[in-house]
Design a protein around this motif. Structure first.
Motif, PDB file in Angstrom:
ATOM      1  N   MET A   1       0.829  -1.207   0.000  1.00  0.00           N
ATOM      2  CA  MET A   1       0.000   0.000   0.000  1.00  0.00           C
ATOM      3  C   MET A   1       0.863   1.256   0.000  1.00  0.00           C
ATOM      4  SD  MET A   1      -3.336  -0.846   2.364  1.00  0.00           S
ATOM      5  CE  MET A   1      -2.705  -2.052   3.516  1.00  0.00           C
ATOM      6  N   ALA A   2       1.991   1.210   0.726  1.00  0.00           N
ATOM      7  CA  ALA A   2       2.898   2.363   0.737  1.00  0.00           C
ATOM      8  C   ALA A   2       3.423   2.636  -0.666  1.00  0.00           C
ATOM      9  CB  ALA A   2       4.056   2.105   1.702  1.00  0.00           C
ATOM     10  N   ALA A   3       3.735   1.568  -1.409  1.00  0.00           N
ATOM     11  CA  ALA A   3       4.230   1.732  -2.781  1.00  0.00           C
ATOM     12  C   ALA A   3       3.156   2.341  -3.678  1.00  0.00           C
ATOM     13  CB  ALA A   3       4.682   0.383  -3.336  1.00  0.00           C
ATOM     14  N   ILE A   4       1.907   1.928  -3.481  1.00  0.00           N
ATOM     15  CA  ILE A   4       0.799   2.491  -4.275  1.00  0.00           C
ATOM     16  C   ILE A   4       0.628   3.978  -3.966  1.00  0.00           C
ATOM     17  CG2 ILE A   4      -1.708   2.447  -4.603  1.00  0.00           C
ATOM     18  CD1 ILE A   4      -1.544  -0.609  -4.106  1.00  0.00           C
ATOM     19  N   PHE A   5       0.633   4.331  -2.678  1.00  0.00           N
ATOM     20  CA  PHE A   5       0.522   5.741  -2.297  1.00  0.00           C
ATOM     21  C   PHE A   5       1.681   6.550  -2.878  1.00  0.00           C
ATOM     22  CE2 PHE A   5      -1.788   4.277   1.777  1.00  0.00           C
ATOM     23  CZ  PHE A   5      -3.027   4.424   1.169  1.00  0.00           C
ATOM     24  N   ALA A   6       2.904   5.983  -2.789  1.00  0.00           N
ATOM     25  CA  ALA A   6       4.088   6.697  -3.263  1.00  0.00           C
ATOM     26  C   ALA A   6       4.018   6.958  -4.763  1.00  0.00           C
ATOM     27  CB  ALA A   6       5.345   5.889  -2.933  1.00  0.00           C
ATOM     28  N   TYR A   7       3.516   5.985  -5.508  1.00  0.00           N
ATOM     29  CA  TYR A   7       3.396   6.153  -6.960  1.00  0.00           C
ATOM     30  C   TYR A   7       2.305   7.166  -7.310  1.00  0.00           C
ATOM     31  CZ  TYR A   7       2.508   5.131 -11.864  1.00  0.00           C
ATOM     32  OH  TYR A   7       2.327   5.253 -13.217  1.00  0.00           O
ATOM     33  N   MET A   8       1.141   7.046  -6.653  1.00  0.00           N
ATOM     34  CA  MET A   8       0.010   7.914  -6.985  1.00  0.00           C
ATOM     35  C   MET A   8       0.229   9.363  -6.565  1.00  0.00           C
ATOM     36  SD  MET A   8      -3.201   5.408  -5.980  1.00  0.00           S
ATOM     37  CE  MET A   8      -4.392   6.689  -6.353  1.00  0.00           C
ATOM     38  N   LEU A   9       0.857   9.569  -5.393  1.00  0.00           N
ATOM     39  CA  LEU A   9       0.981  10.925  -4.848  1.00  0.00           C
ATOM     40  C   LEU A   9       2.301  11.601  -5.200  1.00  0.00           C
ATOM     41  CD1 LEU A   9      -0.511  10.276  -1.287  1.00  0.00           C
ATOM     42  CD2 LEU A   9      -1.643  11.378  -3.226  1.00  0.00           C
ATOM     43  N   PHE A  10       3.389  10.807  -5.304  1.00  0.00           N
ATOM     44  CA  PHE A  10       4.719  11.419  -5.462  1.00  0.00           C
ATOM     45  C   PHE A  10       5.463  10.936  -6.704  1.00  0.00           C
ATOM     46  CE2 PHE A  10       3.889  10.698  -0.826  1.00  0.00           C
ATOM     47  CZ  PHE A  10       3.497  12.003  -0.537  1.00  0.00           C
ATOM     48  N   GLY A  11       4.846  10.061  -7.488  1.00  0.00           N
ATOM     49  CA  GLY A  11       5.478   9.588  -8.712  1.00  0.00           C
ATOM     50  C   GLY A  11       6.662   8.678  -8.493  1.00  0.00           C
ATOM     51  N   GLU A  12       6.780   8.091  -7.310  1.00  0.00           N
ATOM     52  CA  GLU A  12       7.907   7.195  -7.046  1.00  0.00           C
ATOM     53  C   GLU A  12       7.679   5.839  -7.711  1.00  0.00           C
ATOM     54  OE1 GLU A  12       8.712   8.811  -2.497  1.00  0.00           O
ATOM     55  OE2 GLU A  12       8.804   6.666  -2.930  1.00  0.00           O
ATOM     56  N   LYS A  13       8.735   5.319  -8.313  1.00  0.00           N
ATOM     57  CA  LYS A  13       8.675   3.957  -8.840  1.00  0.00           C
ATOM     58  C   LYS A  13      10.077   3.367  -8.845  1.00  0.00           C
ATOM     59  CE  LYS A  13       8.657   5.731 -13.597  1.00  0.00           C
ATOM     60  NZ  LYS A  13       7.916   5.750 -14.871  1.00  0.00           N
ATOM     61  N   PHE A  14      10.145   2.030  -8.763  1.00  0.00           N
ATOM     62  CA  PHE A  14      11.424   1.340  -8.722  1.00  0.00           C
ATOM     63  C   PHE A  14      11.961   1.090 -10.131  1.00  0.00           C
ATOM     64  CE2 PHE A  14       9.644  -0.731  -4.685  1.00  0.00           C
ATOM     65  CZ  PHE A  14      10.235   0.223  -3.876  1.00  0.00           C
ATOM     66  N   SER A  15      13.262   0.814 -10.181  1.00  0.00           N
ATOM     67  CA  SER A  15      13.849   0.247 -11.389  1.00  0.00           C
ATOM     68  C   SER A  15      13.477  -1.237 -11.443  1.00  0.00           C
ATOM     69  CB  SER A  15      15.370   0.385 -11.340  1.00  0.00           C
ATOM     70  OG  SER A  15      15.883  -0.419 -10.280  1.00  0.00           O
ATOM     71  N   VAL A  16      13.838  -1.930 -12.519  1.00  0.00           N
ATOM     72  CA  VAL A  16      13.593  -3.372 -12.614  1.00  0.00           C
ATOM     73  C   VAL A  16      14.282  -4.089 -11.453  1.00  0.00           C
ATOM     74  CG1 VAL A  16      14.030  -5.449 -13.985  1.00  0.00           C
ATOM     75  CG2 VAL A  16      13.305  -3.332 -15.110  1.00  0.00           C
ATOM     76  N   TYR A  17      15.520  -3.660 -11.130  1.00  0.00           N
ATOM     77  CA  TYR A  17      16.242  -4.261 -10.011  1.00  0.00           C
ATOM     78  C   TYR A  17      15.506  -4.005  -8.696  1.00  0.00           C
ATOM     79  CZ  TYR A  17      20.233  -4.684 -13.201  1.00  0.00           C
ATOM     80  OH  TYR A  17      21.050  -5.010 -14.242  1.00  0.00           O
ATOM     81  N   GLY A  18      14.960  -2.826  -8.560  1.00  0.00           N
ATOM     82  CA  GLY A  18      14.235  -2.491  -7.344  1.00  0.00           C
ATOM     83  C   GLY A  18      12.999  -3.339  -7.160  1.00  0.00           C
ATOM     84  N   TYR A  19      12.242  -3.542  -8.251  1.00  0.00           N
ATOM     85  CA  TYR A  19      11.054  -4.386  -8.154  1.00  0.00           C
ATOM     86  C   TYR A  19      11.435  -5.832  -7.840  1.00  0.00           C
ATOM     87  CZ  TYR A  19       7.871  -0.764  -9.842  1.00  0.00           C
ATOM     88  OH  TYR A  19       7.106   0.380  -9.949  1.00  0.00           O
ATOM     89  N   ALA A  20      12.520  -6.312  -8.462  1.00  0.00           N
ATOM     90  CA  ALA A  20      12.966  -7.686  -8.196  1.00  0.00           C
ATOM     91  C   ALA A  20      13.384  -7.848  -6.736  1.00  0.00           C
ATOM     92  CB  ALA A  20      14.131  -8.042  -9.129  1.00  0.00           C
ATOM     93  N   GLY A  21      14.159  -6.873  -6.242  1.00  0.00           N
ATOM     94  CA  GLY A  21      14.601  -6.946  -4.855  1.00  0.00           C
ATOM     95  C   GLY A  21      13.454  -6.838  -3.875  1.00  0.00           C
ATOM     96  N   SER A  22      12.515  -5.936  -4.147  1.00  0.00           N
ATOM     97  CA  SER A  22      11.356  -5.770  -3.272  1.00  0.00           C
ATOM     98  C   SER A  22      10.514  -7.038  -3.231  1.00  0.00           C
ATOM     99  CB  SER A  22      10.495  -4.601  -3.756  1.00  0.00           C
ATOM    100  OG  SER A  22      11.234  -3.394  -3.765  1.00  0.00           O
ATOM    101  N   THR A  23      10.351  -7.677  -4.394  1.00  0.00           N
ATOM    102  CA  THR A  23       9.579  -8.922  -4.452  1.00  0.00           C
ATOM    103  C   THR A  23      10.237 -10.009  -3.608  1.00  0.00           C
ATOM    104  OG1 THR A  23       8.789  -8.387  -6.673  1.00  0.00           O
ATOM    105  CG2 THR A  23       8.676 -10.696  -5.996  1.00  0.00           C
ATOM    106  N   MET A  24      11.572 -10.104  -3.673  1.00  0.00           N
ATOM    107  CA  MET A  24      12.274 -11.110  -2.869  1.00  0.00           C
ATOM    108  C   MET A  24      12.091 -10.871  -1.378  1.00  0.00           C
ATOM    109  SD  MET A  24      15.868 -12.198  -4.684  1.00  0.00           S
ATOM    110  CE  MET A  24      16.339 -10.632  -5.419  1.00  0.00           C
ATOM    111  N   ILE A  25      12.141  -9.599  -0.956  1.00  0.00           N
ATOM    112  CA  ILE A  25      11.989  -9.281   0.470  1.00  0.00           C
ATOM    113  C   ILE A  25      10.580  -9.615   0.954  1.00  0.00           C
ATOM    114  CG2 ILE A  25      11.924  -7.398   2.150  1.00  0.00           C
ATOM    115  CD1 ILE A  25      14.212  -6.090   0.506  1.00  0.00           C
ATOM    116  N   ILE A  26       9.557  -9.221   0.192  1.00  0.00           N
ATOM    117  CA  ILE A  26       8.176  -9.508   0.586  1.00  0.00           C
ATOM    118  C   ILE A  26       7.921 -11.016   0.558  1.00  0.00           C
ATOM    119  CG2 ILE A  26       5.745  -9.122   0.080  1.00  0.00           C
ATOM    120  CD1 ILE A  26       7.317  -6.675   1.134  1.00  0.00           C
ATOM    121  N   ALA A  27       8.481 -11.726  -0.455  1.00  0.00           N
ATOM    122  CA  ALA A  27       8.330 -13.185  -0.512  1.00  0.00           C
ATOM    123  C   ALA A  27       8.982 -13.841   0.701  1.00  0.00           C
ATOM    124  CB  ALA A  27       8.947 -13.722  -1.798  1.00  0.00           C
ATOM    125  N   ALA A  28      10.123 -13.310   1.135  1.00  0.00           N
ATOM    126  CA  ALA A  28      10.795 -13.850   2.316  1.00  0.00           C
ATOM    127  C   ALA A  28       9.938 -13.674   3.567  1.00  0.00           C
ATOM    128  CB  ALA A  28      12.147 -13.163   2.510  1.00  0.00           C
TER     129      ALA A  28
END
Length: 296
Positions: free
Chosen positions: A250-277
């Motif tokens: 949800m924080a990522a959704i808020f960050a994208y919608m309100l502040f235009g923040e988004k990850f690189s491909v590496y960032g999305y891959a790393g974030s997915t690994m952390i949440i999966a862990a």
């Protein structure tokens, strides 16, 4: 799964996901990250004090006071401070993801300090978390149109937030199981907030800034912890932990919608690994708990 408990925990995750939103707007008011942490703690303390007084939950054993003060250093001075700095330096979304390195820290510290067994699943969780952080940190530096640049100080602050968040659980398991949540915070918060004072230059605050600070403390500290522990009355701790992982999403959704923040491909891959862990370790804990119950 109890629907009422599910809604309570989901509400807590939603409230915690708003930490970054409040923080970004307060930073725009010219207030420093550490001052935000101070006021978040101090205003929440007033609310917890009112709650504990009304419920007659102020009494503690003198021998537990050092542990409560130590908890204040962890949950306010270090945790609140480092998380606000991480939001300032690496953005809302990445700070929330780094916060959820906590289960890996818990697995390691439980093994070292509480002598719990390091299972293959826990080891896999730690490995995935390390690889996830490495993927985020080794990727391209620019995090998109939000204008947030990945820097090592912010990354370190996010990892400190995850570590101290993990200590919250270790400390609670070892020392603070005897008291209700308001009682713990009544004694822990003021000591932790006082230790922030030497590092703060207080800024002038507009009425809007005060409203944002009051909202931050009321919603993300007092409100979130209150509904989270209300949810625990209806759900297992493991189920609550799984639902709480909605926070970084949800924080990522808020960050994208309100502040235009988004990850690189590496960032999305790393974030997915952390949440999966996170999901791996909490779901494995649920299976182990059911197996132990069946054996009894």
């Amino acid at each position: 799964m109890n629907p009422k408990g599910f809604l309570y925990i989901l509400a807590a995750a939603f409230m915690w996901a708003l930490i970054g939103v409040f923080t970004k707007y307060i930073l725009d008011e010219g207030i420093s990250a550490l001052e935000i942490a101070f006021w978040r703690a101090s205003i929440a303390w007033v609310l917890f004090l009112i709650h504990a007084t009304a419920q007659r939950q102020l009494r503690i054993h003198r021998t537990d006071l050092p542990a409560l003060l130590g908890f204040g250093v962890i949950c306010v001075t270090l945790f609140y401070g480092s998380y606000q700095v991480a939001i300032r330096d690496v953005g809302v979304a990445l700070a929330a993801v780094l916060l959820y390195t906590a289960p890996a820290w818990v697995a390691v510290m439980s093994w070292l300090l509480l002598k719990e067994r390091m299972t293959k699943t826990k080891a896999a969780c730690v490995t995935m978390t390390i690889l996830g952080v490495a993927s985020i940190s080794l990727g391209p530096q620019l995090m998109g149109s939000g204008g947030i640049t990945l820097n090592w100080f912010g990354l370190a602050a996010g990892l400190v937030a995850g570590f101290t968040y993990a200590l919250y659980y270790i400390f609670g398991k070892a020392f603070l199981y005897r008291y209700p949540t308001p009682t713990i915070f009544v004694y822990a918060i003021p000591f932790g907030a006082l230790l922030l004072l030497p590092f703060i230059d207080f800024a002038h605050k507009s009425p809007q800034a005060w409203l944002l600070l009051i909202g931050l403390a009321s919603v993300t500290s007092y409100g979130a912890f209150s509904v989270y522990y209300a949810g625990l009355k209806h759900l297992e701790a493991t189920q609550a932990s799984v639902i709480a992982t909605f926070e970084p999403m949800m924080a990522a959704i808020f960050a994208y919608m309100l502040f235009g923040e988004k990850f690189s491909v590496y960032g999305y891959a790393g974030s997915t690994m952390i949440i999966a862990a996170v999901l791996l370790v909490v779901l494995s804990g649920s299976r182990a708990s059911r197996a132990a119950t069946e054996e009894r």
